[in-house]
Scaffold this active site. Sequence first.
Site, mmCIF file in Angstrom:
data_model
loop_
_atom_site.group_PDB
_atom_site.id
_atom_site.type_symbol
_atom_site.label_atom_id
_atom_site.label_comp_id
_atom_site.label_asym_id
_atom_site.label_seq_id
_atom_site.Cartn_x
_atom_site.Cartn_y
_atom_site.Cartn_z
ATOM 1 C CB THR A 67 -0.986 0.197 1.386
ATOM 2 O OG1 THR A 67 -0.018 -0.061 2.241
ATOM 3 C CG2 THR A 67 -1.895 -1.175 1.182
ATOM 4 N NE ARG A 89 1.832 -6.106 10.893
ATOM 5 C CZ ARG A 89 1.063 -5.431 11.785
ATOM 6 N NH1 ARG A 89 0.697 -6.037 12.622
ATOM 7 N NH2 ARG A 89 0.933 -4.202 11.574
ATOM 8 C CE1 TYR A 197 8.046 11.792 12.991
ATOM 9 C CE2 TYR A 197 6.611 12.934 11.397
ATOM 10 C CZ TYR A 197 6.823 11.711 12.291
ATOM 11 O OH TYR A 197 6.008 10.647 12.374
ATOM 12 N N PRO A 238 10.555 11.920 3.286
ATOM 13 C CG PRO A 238 9.213 10.464 2.688
ATOM 14 C CD PRO A 238 10.143 10.629 3.675
#
Length: 312
Positions: A67, A89, A197, A238
């Site tokens: 995904t 998973r 971050y 990103p």
Amino acid sequence: MAARVVGRTGRLAAVVRSSAVRLQSRLHGSTGLRSGSQANFFPPLEDAMLPSGSFNNRMALITGGGTGLGRAMTATLSQLGAQCIIASRKLDVLQRTAEEISSQTGNKVHAVQCDVRDPQAVSQCVDQIEALTGLPDVIINNAAGNFVCPSERLSPNAWKTITDIVLNGTAFVTLELGKRLIQNQKGASFLAITTIYAESGSGFVVPSASAKAGVEALYKSLAAEWGRYGHRFNIIQPGPIRTKGAFSRLDPTGAFEKAMIDRIPTGRLGTPAEIANLAAYVSSNYASWMSGAVTPDQWKLLEAMIRKTKGS
């Protein structure tokens, strides 16, 4: 607030990022441009950037490849000729993604179930990968987990869940594959997807910030230590990229996206395809000089110096 690439070219750090967000936000009111019209100047170009066949005869493993960003990177690498293995998973999600990408690109995509938090499962996954394709040439550690939570409400289990996936999972995959690659005298490109971050820290996502910072320390350390085996280690941080899974957990109301767009110099979020193009470049032979680097000769010199100091 675009992507930042953390790596080294020779011995010089290579960093790519956008214009300063603070400067843009100060000038934003005086330009007369709202973010919607501003973004018209910077539309995303989502076609594959590299020449067709750039990854022919190469195998690529992408964790979390079913995904989001992982899927986008898999699609681009497969389009460029790679034989891809996606791992996570959820085997049913992986199998659907593998079938869809294979039908689009004509190149085989393998789906392998793996819980990166479990070192035994990782070892078994690598066994399966070796049997399917041989050891990969490209390893992208993309599997992640995150949620928004005030730190005073964090439970030990919440902390462990995120750090197990992000830091321990990346370490288990990297070390298991790295050891086997070294044993087989095969080089590879390792890429980790972290976040801006990880370097600056951020409130309300403390487990993720801490774990991603650990991943960056791991990769910078191994870049110096394993360069002599033909391994490259790079990191992409990103900025905000809209993906269904991440934004449903981190921005359920849409308020974060609205506030961020007004601070981004290009006036829009990034797209998964843009990160996929960057990941493909960093993992390709076009970026073969990009890594933290200690040459074999440098290592011999360091080793000799270390031995002289023993017992002193």
